[in-house]
Design a protein around this motif. Structure first.
Motif, PDB file in Angstrom:
ATOM      1  N   GLY A   1       0.832  -1.287   0.036  1.00  0.00           N
ATOM      2  CA  GLY A   1      -0.051  -0.057   0.228  1.00  0.00           C
ATOM      3  C   GLY A   1       0.925   1.405  -0.013  1.00  0.00           C
ATOM      4  O   GLY A   1       0.678   2.247  -0.836  1.00  0.00           O
ATOM      5  N   VAL A   2       1.795   1.190   0.833  1.00  0.00           N
ATOM      6  CA  VAL A   2       2.709   2.304   0.879  1.00  0.00           C
ATOM      7  C   VAL A   2       3.461   2.671  -0.546  1.00  0.00           C
ATOM      8  O   VAL A   2       3.717   3.930  -1.016  1.00  0.00           O
ATOM      9  CB  VAL A   2       3.677   2.277   2.067  1.00  0.00           C
ATOM     10  CG1 VAL A   2       4.882   3.436   1.998  1.00  0.00           C
ATOM     11  CG2 VAL A   2       3.138   2.442   3.347  1.00  0.00           C
ATOM     12  N   ALA A   3       4.314   1.574  -1.245  1.00  0.00           N
ATOM     13  CA  ALA A   3       4.692   1.753  -2.358  1.00  0.00           C
ATOM     14  C   ALA A   3       3.793   2.245  -3.280  1.00  0.00           C
ATOM     15  O   ALA A   3       4.216   3.057  -4.344  1.00  0.00           O
ATOM     16  CB  ALA A   3       5.107   0.347  -2.737  1.00  0.00           C
ATOM     17  N   LEU A   4       2.374   1.925  -3.528  1.00  0.00           N
ATOM     18  CA  LEU A   4       1.592   2.510  -4.571  1.00  0.00           C
ATOM     19  C   LEU A   4       1.300   3.954  -4.151  1.00  0.00           C
ATOM     20  O   LEU A   4       1.408   4.649  -5.071  1.00  0.00           O
ATOM     21  CB  LEU A   4       0.380   1.388  -4.360  1.00  0.00           C
ATOM     22  CG  LEU A   4      -0.825   2.013  -5.542  1.00  0.00           C
ATOM     23  CD1 LEU A   4      -0.362   1.627  -6.904  1.00  0.00           C
ATOM     24  CD2 LEU A   4      -2.003   1.119  -4.983  1.00  0.00           C
ATOM     25  N   LEU A   5       1.516   4.164  -2.844  1.00  0.00           N
ATOM     26  CA  LEU A   5       1.225   5.494  -2.680  1.00  0.00           C
ATOM     27  C   LEU A   5       2.304   6.437  -3.066  1.00  0.00           C
ATOM     28  O   LEU A   5       2.237   7.828  -3.630  1.00  0.00           O
ATOM     29  CB  LEU A   5       0.993   5.680  -1.003  1.00  0.00           C
ATOM     30  CG  LEU A   5       0.800   7.186  -0.397  1.00  0.00           C
ATOM     31  CD1 LEU A   5      -0.468   7.921  -1.034  1.00  0.00           C
ATOM     32  CD2 LEU A   5       0.338   7.070   1.076  1.00  0.00           C
ATOM     33  N   MET A   6       3.622   5.847  -2.875  1.00  0.00           N
ATOM     34  CA  MET A   6       4.737   6.668  -3.361  1.00  0.00           C
ATOM     35  C   MET A   6       4.627   6.911  -4.755  1.00  0.00           C
ATOM     36  O   MET A   6       5.134   7.929  -5.191  1.00  0.00           O
ATOM     37  CB  MET A   6       5.876   5.884  -2.739  1.00  0.00           C
ATOM     38  CG  MET A   6       6.058   5.715  -1.268  1.00  0.00           C
ATOM     39  SD  MET A   6       6.189   7.184  -0.504  1.00  0.00           S
ATOM     40  CE  MET A   6       4.466   7.494   0.385  1.00  0.00           C
ATOM     41  N   VAL A   7       4.242   5.924  -5.527  1.00  0.00           N
ATOM     42  CA  VAL A   7       4.303   5.853  -7.244  1.00  0.00           C
ATOM     43  C   VAL A   7       3.352   7.244  -7.331  1.00  0.00           C
ATOM     44  O   VAL A   7       3.436   8.154  -8.338  1.00  0.00           O
ATOM     45  CB  VAL A   7       3.934   4.618  -7.549  1.00  0.00           C
ATOM     46  CG1 VAL A   7       3.695   4.771  -9.052  1.00  0.00           C
ATOM     47  CG2 VAL A   7       4.935   3.507  -7.364  1.00  0.00           C
TER      48      VAL A   7
END
Length: 291
Positions: free
Chosen positions: A181-187
């Motif tokens: 979830g955090v990785a998608l948010l960063m992208v």
């Protein structure tokens, strides 16, 4: 004795003069051979990482810049959890399961606007005039800004998740779900920040950048499913909310942290990210090259 010393001094001065005034042919030969040993031009990745490190050094020298990724997220989590928890879900413990991924999305998306303010400040100081004369990949200063801000987004995410865990948030997706979830948010945040770099180049003062950014961010973040289920809204409003990029992002983060795989919402989020980079990245670089 004095005659011998005088002769030696004259000879030494003659030798020094011969050394100090090289022949033009020698200088030309030195320039030609030196060109072969010139350091190679930095790659696009190397230049971008260097400017990203520059953005991090600015935080080191002005640590007050971390206020918006530390105190602000804590305030947002506590305020909305205890303000709406009892009224909307019956208890704080139940509401935090729905709210935290959404408020995490909202907070990080709102923080992205400070990228445009930083760009505008550097332009007013004349820093970019120097950057444009360097033999580097032209978008490197902009990409470096965004990479440096990704670190700030990670700090904000870590702070908010820590506070959420302390007050009862329990992600069923475990560590893997949270990281996804955090990785998608960063992208998405990296792509979304290109909008503010455009405004930073287009507008003439940081106050103007702040005003326009708030005017865009507030409708996108509050008219979403961050706080409540859109099914409780009027039909005409559901049309906007269900198609908002922030809604797709919040749903993706929420479901990933809950252990689900919302493939449709993830695809929408990645699609919106590609659109932001393609459209606003191109406009930003056009403004950067012409301004």
């Amino acid at each position: 004795m004095s005659t011998t010393t005088s002769q030696k001094s004259q000879k030494q001065r003659a030798d020094d003069a011969a050394v100090a005034v090289p022949r033009p042919a020698d200088l030309a030969a030195l320039l030609v051979t030196g060109a072969d040993r010139r350091p190679p031009r930095p790659s696009a990745l190397s230049a971008s990482l260097t400017f990203g490190w520059r953005a991090m050094l600015k935080i080191k020298h002005v640590p007050e810049q971390l206020f918006d990724v530390t105190a602000f997220p804590i305030m947002m989590v506590l305020m909305y959890t205890y303000l709406f928890g009892g009224a909307l879900a019956g208890s704080v413990a139940q509401y935090i399961q729905f709210l935290l991924p959404g408020i995490l999305t909202m907070s990080v998306v709102m923080i992205t606007m400070y990228t445009g303010i930083a760009v505008n400040t550097d332009i007013e100081k004349g820093v970019f005039d120097r950057f444009r004369t360097l033999p580097i990949w032209r978008p490197a200063p902009m990409v470096g800004y965004l990479l440096g801000d990704v670190v700030r987004y990670l700090i904000a995410s870590a702070v908010m998740l820590s506070v959420g865990l302390l007050i009862g948030y329990r992600p069923d997706g475990g560590v893997v779900g949270v990281l996804a979830g955090v990785a998608l948010l960063m992208v998405f945040s990296f792509a979304f920040s290109w909008i503010w770099t455009m405004f930073g180049l287009l507008l003439r003062s940081e106050k103007s950048v702040m005003g326009v950014s708030m005017m865009v961010i507030f409708p996108l973040t509050f008219l979403s499913n961050v706080f409540v289920d859109p099914r409780t809204m009027p039909g005409w409003l559901q049309v906007f909310v269900n198609n908002s990029p922030v809604t797709h992002l919040a749903t993706s983060v929420r479901e990933l942290m809950a252990g689900a795989r919302p493939l449709a919402d993830i695809a929408w989020t990645l699609g919106w990210s590609a659109v932001f980079v393609t459209v606003f990245g191109a406009v930003t670089m056009r403004l950067y090259n012409r301004k």
